[in-house]
Write a protein that holds these residues in place. Structure first.
Motif, short mmCIF file in Angstrom:
data_model
loop_
_atom_site.label_atom_id
_atom_site.label_comp_id
_atom_site.label_asym_id
_atom_site.label_seq_id
_atom_site.Cartn_x
_atom_site.Cartn_y
_atom_site.Cartn_z
N ARG A 1 3.42 3.43 2.44
CA ARG A 1 4.87 3.30 2.34
C ARG A 1 5.35 3.67 0.94
NH1 ARG A 1 8.66 -0.54 0.50
NH2 ARG A 1 10.64 -0.51 1.67
N HIS A 2 4.67 3.18 -0.08
CA HIS A 2 5.08 3.47 -1.46
C HIS A 2 4.98 4.97 -1.73
CE1 HIS A 2 5.86 1.90 -5.55
NE2 HIS A 2 5.29 3.05 -5.92
N TYR A 3 3.91 5.59 -1.26
CA TYR A 3 3.70 7.04 -1.43
C TYR A 3 4.86 7.83 -0.81
CZ TYR A 3 1.70 11.62 -0.21
OH TYR A 3 1.51 12.98 -0.02
N LEU A 4 5.26 7.45 0.40
CA LEU A 4 6.32 8.18 1.11
C LEU A 4 7.70 7.88 0.54
CD1 LEU A 4 5.23 7.76 4.85
CD2 LEU A 4 4.96 9.80 3.42
N LYS A 5 7.93 6.64 0.15
CA LYS A 5 9.29 6.22 -0.22
C LYS A 5 9.66 6.61 -1.65
CE LYS A 5 12.28 2.08 -0.40
NZ LYS A 5 13.40 2.67 0.37
N TYR A 6 8.74 6.42 -2.59
CA TYR A 6 9.10 6.53 -4.00
C TYR A 6 8.70 7.87 -4.63
CZ TYR A 6 10.24 1.66 -3.46
OH TYR A 6 10.80 0.48 -3.02
N LYS A 7 7.72 8.54 -4.08
CA LYS A 7 7.33 9.91 -4.50
C LYS A 7 7.08 10.00 -6.01
CE LYS A 7 9.93 11.99 -0.70
NZ LYS A 7 10.96 12.96 -0.29
N ALA A 8 6.46 8.96 -6.56
CA ALA A 8 6.05 8.97 -7.95
C ALA A 8 4.83 8.07 -8.09
CB ALA A 8 7.16 8.49 -8.88
N ASP A 9 3.83 8.52 -8.87
CA ASP A 9 2.61 7.72 -9.01
C ASP A 9 2.71 6.77 -10.20
OD1 ASP A 9 2.10 9.18 -11.34
OD2 ASP A 9 0.65 10.52 -10.38
N THR B 1 14.28 7.42 8.41
CA THR B 1 15.16 6.26 8.24
C THR B 1 14.34 5.01 7.94
OG1 THR B 1 16.81 7.21 9.73
CG2 THR B 1 16.92 4.84 9.35
N LEU B 2 13.23 4.83 8.66
CA LEU B 2 12.37 3.66 8.46
C LEU B 2 11.73 3.67 7.08
CD1 LEU B 2 10.66 3.66 11.97
CD2 LEU B 2 12.43 2.09 11.18
N ILE B 3 11.37 4.85 6.60
CA ILE B 3 10.75 4.97 5.27
C ILE B 3 11.75 4.57 4.18
CG2 ILE B 3 9.87 6.63 3.58
CD1 ILE B 3 8.73 8.19 6.06
N PRO C 1 10.83 -3.75 4.05
CA PRO C 1 9.51 -3.17 4.27
C PRO C 1 8.98 -3.35 5.69
CG PRO C 1 9.35 -5.12 2.87
CD PRO C 1 10.80 -4.80 3.00
N VAL C 2 9.46 -4.37 6.39
CA VAL C 2 8.98 -4.59 7.76
C VAL C 2 9.44 -3.45 8.68
CG1 VAL C 2 9.03 -6.18 9.73
CG2 VAL C 2 8.90 -7.08 7.40
N ASP C 3 10.56 -2.82 8.39
CA ASP C 3 11.02 -1.70 9.21
C ASP C 3 9.98 -0.58 9.23
OD1 ASP C 3 13.36 -3.01 9.72
OD2 ASP C 3 14.55 -1.89 8.24
N PHE C 4 9.28 -0.40 8.11
CA PHE C 4 8.28 0.67 8.01
C PHE C 4 7.17 0.50 9.05
CE2 PHE C 4 4.44 2.55 5.99
CZ PHE C 4 4.90 3.85 5.78
#
Length: 478
Positions: free
Chosen positions: A399-407, A426-428, A433-436
């Protein structure tokens, strides 16, 4: 290093196999085995005609054609010693964008006994929730109505099979070489559903004239960068525009179900069996699932090469614990297989500096990978009330990888998710976070209703956002 040239005359080789998807893995795996086999004079009817169907295939088609379809394959040993082969088993190469009629004609050619495929896990057009073929896809709808001018692999194969039937040709085997559980059954479901929707008569014909063996394939084969091309060509004595390199490990297990005959690939180390289930389960559950587990945390930590990630002991410990604690209880070892040795070999393969695969390649298309590699065993773990820590951490990392796009180092990146839906998007982006957990990749389990999982997952989501991936991972493995 001079390539080991193929010990046969190209003009003696006849085409008996059509392969759709001439990417690096196919050229390091099926072509490698076939190239070895063609040394046998009684097997020289099994050359492979490559078929490329995508606009993006133009470069590889032009590069291979410019060098008579020959290319070099460098096999990188874990001991640091490499072997380079000149591959000549690719006898023809057709680009469907340029000449769709030639694709159809080749599929219909009675000399062709096998149509093999590497079209990726997502290429079978299956609904991630129902696992049924998606007839409503716009391109599928187009092909259903335009038999003679197809755009998809399903339309091309249907038209080729229709021509085979009309010409009274013998049957043919469709052999999936993609990383899917029971990939032959998957291919059968996809192609028969499409064909029956398009042409009932042809649908009846394929029931008696087409077989779909299951198979398990394995060889780590990285994408080839321009720097790799330069590096590989420095080792060889010719300017190869399309070289491939891979690890030294290779495996191919195939259900022996070929209606029109097959190559004697067993002469080159391929294993034929009545049931590939145990081999598939071992490979998908241990290798592919571990690759997925490795990918997102490693990428978020800033690692860009797999061998570099494997120098990080927290990553190695995560993978070992996942394999030994989470997965081994659900992996019956195939006959004559030492599972402990197999797992240790996986660690060595991932650590092979000579292969140096891109972590981004492992991150690519997670939407298609999670349903195949992660969710089946996660369902068993939930049923058995097992510790869900490592998989909850993985999904929070995804989720973090997809949502924030920064390491963790602040570096931004582009994600590669060709099969993601607008609903997934939309879920991302949701701040809940439960929507994901309703992402299409996870639809086989109602994760939001598994309280033990949700508790762990939400904590990991918050901790990764607040502190970064590194301390969260350290807390898991220590």
């Amino acid at each position: 290093m001079t390539p080991i040239s193929y010990p046969y005359q190209r003009e003696d080789i006849k085409t008996g196999i059509v392969h759709i998807g001439v990417g690096n893995f196919h050229r390091a795996h099926q072509q490698y085995y076939t190239n070895l086999l063609l040394e046998n004079k009684n097997q020289q009817q099994w050359g492979i005609c490559g078929i490329a169907l995508l606009p993006s295939d133009e470069k590889i088609v032009k590069d291979l054609r410019s060098q008579n379809l020959d290319y070099t394959l460098t096999v990188c040993g874990r001991n640091g010693k490499d072997e380079m082969y000149k591959i000549g088993s690719l006898t023809e190469l057709i680009w469907g964008i340029e000449n769709p009629e030639a694709v159809i004609a080749k599929i219909a050619d009675p000399a062709v006994k096998i149509i093999s495929l590497t079209i990726t896990e997502g290429g079978y057009n299956l609904d991630k929730e129902t696992n049924e073929f998606n007839l409503n896809d716009p391109q599928i709808q187009y092909d259903l109505k335009n038999q003679s001018a197809p755009k998809t692999v399903f339309g091309f194969i249907a038209e080729g099979l229709r021509l085979r039937k009309d010409n009274g040709a013998v049957g043919v085997t469709i052999l999936s070489c993609d990383n899917l559980q029971h990939n032959g059954n998957t291919a059968k479901r996809a192609f028969t559903t499409f064909i029956e929707a398009q042409d009932k008569e042809l649908g009846n014909w394929i029931k008696n004239n087409v077989t779909f063996p299951n198979s398990m394939v394995d060889r780590i084969t990285p994408a080839t960068t321009p720097q790799d091309i330069e590096r590989l060509n420095e080792k060889s004595d010719w300017n190869d525009k399309a070289p491939v390199y891979c690890e030294d490990f290779i495996q191919w297990v195939i259900e022996d179900n070929f209606i029109a005959g097959r190559p004697e690939w067993e002469k080159t180390g391929v294993e034929f069996t009545d049931d590939v289930t145990a081999f598939e389960n071992m490979k998908l559950s241990l290798l592919n699932a571990s690759h997925t587990l490795l990918s997102y945390p490693s990428f978020l930590k800033g690692h860009r090469k797999v061998d570099q990630a494997m120098e990080d002991q927290s990553i190695v410990r995560l993978i070992r614990d996942f394999m030994n604690i989470d997965i081994t209880p659900y992996v019956p070892a195939p006959a004559h297989t030492d599972l402990d040795l197999y797992k240790q070999t996986l660690i060595e393969r991932f650590s092979n500096h000579s292969v140096s695969d891109q972590v981004s390649r492992l991150c690519f298309d997670g939407i298609s990978k999670f349903p195949v590699y992660i969710m089946p065993n996660l369902a068993k773990m939930i049923d058995d009330d097992k510790d869900l820590t490592r998989i909850a951490f993985l999904i929070a990392s995804y989720r973090h990888y997809l949502k924030y796009k920064a390491d963790d180092k602040g570096s931004s990146y582009e994600i590669g998710e060709p099969w993601i839906t607008s609903e997934d998007g939309t879920l991302i982006q949701s701040d809940n976070p439960v929507d994901f957990l309703s992402l299409s990749a996870f639809k086989s389990i109602e994760l939001e209703k598994v309280n033990a999982f949700v508790t762990l997952y939400k904590q990991f989501v918050d901790d990764i956002k607040d502190n970064g991936i590194t301390p969260v991972l350290e807390s898991i493995v220590n």
